[in-house]
Write an enzyme that holds these catalytic residues in place. Structure first.
Site, short mmCIF file in Angstrom:
data_model
loop_
_atom_site.label_atom_id
_atom_site.label_comp_id
_atom_site.label_asym_id
_atom_site.label_seq_id
_atom_site.Cartn_x
_atom_site.Cartn_y
_atom_site.Cartn_z
N LYS A 214 0.81 -1.22 0.00
CA LYS A 214 0.00 0.00 0.00
C LYS A 214 0.84 1.27 0.00
CE LYS A 214 -4.36 -1.88 1.60
NZ LYS A 214 -5.40 -1.92 2.64
N ARG A 248 -3.33 -10.01 5.37
CA ARG A 248 -3.82 -10.10 3.98
C ARG A 248 -2.72 -9.57 3.07
NH1 ARG A 248 -6.51 -6.73 0.34
NH2 ARG A 248 -8.06 -7.77 -0.99
#
Length: 269
Positions: A214, A248
């Protein structure tokens, strides 16, 4: 916690959820697995590397994403789920916040609902979870980054999602929480929510941390999306140390190894 046919024991180990985006425009792997063959090969690869759950998504939710219709999202995801369930018994999560999509996926065997809006975009998601008797992952999200007291507000937002779940009759042992790194937060707020993960863990539910590749990692390390593996590993290990039960990730193998190591250390006498 039972997900699909498998029992999970949050607190005893850190489980890895492998990300599989069957989309043309996801920020990291968009376009890589849009055909059924390549998606199945990637699922098989992640399972062989130790993924405990596969999480499939048919709509990119990256900042600035273009929403797709329910029909298009279903067309992307359902054929994969049908083929996946014929070949693998590793639980399959579906990443959607839309009840029509969720129902189509549950009808063909999805094992977990991963809702980036924590039931606050579509409450019917909660009814589906009860009807199909599947666990849910409720993520923190907002349409803005305006907070009065950041962590207090995040907790209150998550409690709103929990209240919806309980109102609809979802059992306590079927709920996972997600702090929502990268959603409704500034760069500094993303760092802060990771620093204070234990406050979300203290709510008493298993916590899933999704930081893989991210922008908070890219901005910190000044690296493009293709070079954020080490940053992801650092956040996965941090999550385990803070008490998160699930990570995740895109890069399953290295995260599985890192988490296996930190789990051994954390659980040593």
């Amino acid at each position: 916690m039972k997900i699909g046919r498998r029992e999970f024991y949050p607190g005893e180990k850190t489980y890895v959820m492998g990300i599989l985006n069957v989309t043309p425009d996801s920020f990291s792997d968009g376009g890589s697995y849009t055909d059924l063959s390549s998606a199945m090969k990637q699922a098989e690869k992640m399972i062989s590397e130790g993924a405990d759950i596969i999480d499939v998504g048919g709509e990119s939710t990256r900042p600035g994403h273009i929403p797709v219709s329910d029909r298009e999202e279903i067309a992307r995801v359902v054929p994969f789920i049908c083929e996946y369930k014929k070949n693998f018994d590793v639980p399959l999560s579906v990443d959607t916040y839309k009840s029509e999509v969720a129902q189509a996926c549950l009808d063909v065997g999805a094992d977990l609902l991963n809702d980036i809006w924590g039931f606050q975009a579509d409450e019917r998601m909660a009814d589906l979870a009860v009807r199909y008797d599947v666990p849910v992952c409720l993520m923190h999200n907002r349409n803005n980054t305006e907070y009065i007291n950041f962590m207090k507000d995040v907790i209150e937002d998550l409690q709103k999602s929990l209240a919806i779940a309980k109102k609809h009759g979802i059992k306590e042992d079927k709920i996972i929480l997600d702090p929502g790194v990268g959603f409704g937060k500034t760069y500094e707020q993303n760092l802060s929510v990771m620093k204070h993960l234990e406050e979300i863990v203290a709510l008493g539910y298993p916590v899933l941390l999704g930081t893989s590749r991210k922008s908070v990692i890219g901005l910190t390390l000044e690296l493009p999306v293709t070079e954020r593996e080490e940053g992801t590993l650092a956040t996965s290990v941090l999550g385990a140390m803070k008490g998160c039960s699930f990570a995740r990730v895109h890069d399953v193998e290295k995260n599985v190894r890192a988490l296996r190591m930190i789990d051994a250390i954390m659980r040593a006498e």
